[in-house]
Scaffold this active site. Structure first.
Site, PDB file in Angstrom:
ATOM      1  N   HIS A   1      -2.458  -2.997  -3.332  1.00  0.00           N
ATOM      2  CA  HIS A   1      -3.996  -2.907  -3.014  1.00  0.00           C
ATOM      3  C   HIS A   1      -4.784  -2.726  -4.240  1.00  0.00           C
ATOM      4  CE1 HIS A   1      -6.672  -1.020   0.335  1.00  0.00           C
ATOM      5  NE2 HIS A   1      -6.988  -2.224  -0.018  1.00  0.00           N
TER       6      HIS A   1
ATOM      7  N   HIS B   1       0.964  -1.214  -0.045  1.00  0.00           N
ATOM      8  CA  HIS B   1      -0.032   0.057   0.007  1.00  0.00           C
ATOM      9  C   HIS B   1       1.012   1.142  -0.189  1.00  0.00           C
ATOM     10  CE1 HIS B   1      -3.530  -2.220   1.803  1.00  0.00           C
ATOM     11  NE2 HIS B   1      -2.420  -3.107   2.027  1.00  0.00           N
TER      12      HIS B   1
ATOM     13  N   ASP C   1      -3.916   2.225  -4.889  1.00  0.00           N
ATOM     14  CA  ASP C   1      -2.339   2.436  -4.419  1.00  0.00           C
ATOM     15  C   ASP C   1      -1.490   0.976  -4.353  1.00  0.00           C
ATOM     16  OD1 ASP C   1      -4.424   1.404  -2.044  1.00  0.00           O
ATOM     17  OD2 ASP C   1      -2.539   1.468  -0.844  1.00  0.00           O
TER      18      ASP C   1
ATOM     19  N   GLU D   1       2.551  -1.109   4.483  1.00  0.00           N
ATOM     20  CA  GLU D   1       2.422   0.442   3.891  1.00  0.00           C
ATOM     21  C   GLU D   1       3.782   1.111   3.539  1.00  0.00           C
ATOM     22  OE1 GLU D   1      -0.504   1.975   3.512  1.00  0.00           O
ATOM     23  OE2 GLU D   1      -2.175   1.006   4.497  1.00  0.00           O
TER      24      GLU D   1
HETATM   25 ZN   LIG Z   1      -4.070   0.607   0.549  1.00  0.00          ZN
END
Ligand SMILES: [Zn+2]
Length: 202
Positions: A159, A41, A169, A123
Site C-alpha cells: 500500500h 497491507h 503499510d 491484509e
Molecule cells: Zn493498507
C-alpha cells in the site's frame, strides 16, 4: 491439514481453503480489468493488538465504534480486502477475488490509477514497522501462487508503494526479499527496493 494443490481450489473467485467471511464492501470490476497486481497491507485493531475479532468486524461493518478510542478515528469507514492473513497463518477471505474490494483508495501503480479496479488486496495482521510471522509468509506465498494460477499476476506492491506519502503499510518490517525468494518470481514483479543497489543474495 489436507495437502493443497499449488493452484488452489477455486469456486469462482472464492478459495476453498480460506475461511469465508463475506463482506458487503465490494462491487464489480470495470469491464475487461486485467487483474495483474497484488497489494499487500498490514492491519490490526486496535493497532498492535492481535487475535481479536475487530478486523473481521471492520470489514463486515459490524465493528462497535465506541469499543475503543482508536475506533473513533475510523468511525463509519466501509472498507474491505479480499484476504486477511492472521498471525498464526490462518487465511480469511472477505470478497470474491473476481470482484472489486475496497482496500487501496487513491492509488497508482505500473502507470495505472485506481488500483482497486484491477488488484487483489491482502491484509497481514500486523503493525507498520513491526515484523511479521513465519506462518504469515508461508500462507502469503502459497496464496500468491494460487492467485497467479487464476489471475495474470505480474506485480506485487505494498500500500505504501501505490499510495506513497498517504500510506505506510506494510512498512519496513515486511521482508520483500523473503517473499520474492519464497515465490521465486522475478525481482521485476516487486517494488524497486528489490532491484536497487543491494539485491537479495548479492
Ligand atoms: Zn493498507
Amino acid at each position: 491439514m489436507l495437502p493443497e494443490s499449488p493452484a488452489g481450489s477455486w469456486t469462482g473467485g472464492w478459495l476453498a481453503t480460506a475461511r469465508h467471511c463475506p463482506s458487503p464492501n465490494h462491487g464489480p470490476r470495470p469491464e475487461g480489468a486485467q487483474i495483474d497486481l497484488i497489494v499487500l497491507h498490514s492491519i490490526s485493531l486496535p493497532p498492535g493488538v492481535y487475535g481479536g475479532p475487530e478486523v473481521e468486524q471492520l470489514f463486515t461493518n459490524t465493528l462497535d465504534w465506541d469499543a475503543h478510542p482508536y475506533f473513533g478515528q475510523i468511525r463509519g469507514m466501509e472498507v474491505s480486502a479480499h484476504f486477511f492473513i492472521r498471525r498464526d497463518g490462518e487465511l480469511v477471505q472477505f470478497v470474491d477475488a473476481d470482484a472489486r474490494a475496497w482496500h487501496a483508495g487513491a492509488s497508482c501503480w505500473r502507470g495505472r490509477g485506481n488500483c482497486n479496479d484491477d488488484s487483489i488486496g491482502i491484509e497481514l495482521e500486523g503493525l507498520e514497522g513491526e515484523p511479521f510471522e513465519a506462518a504469515q509468509y508461508a500462507t502469503l506465498s502459497q496464496l500468491c501462487r494460487q492467485l497467479q494460477a487464476r489471475y495474470p499476476v505480474i506485480h506485487v506492491a505494498g500500500h505504501e508503494h501505490i499510495a506513497p506519502g498517504r500510506k505506510q503499510d506494510p512498512g519496513p518490517g515486511f521482508e520483500w526479499a523473503r517473499l520474492q525468494h519464497d515465490l521465486g518470481w522475478s525481482p521485476a514483479f516487486f517494488p524497486e527496493t528489490l532491484t536497487g543497489a543491494n539485491p537479495p543474495g548479492a
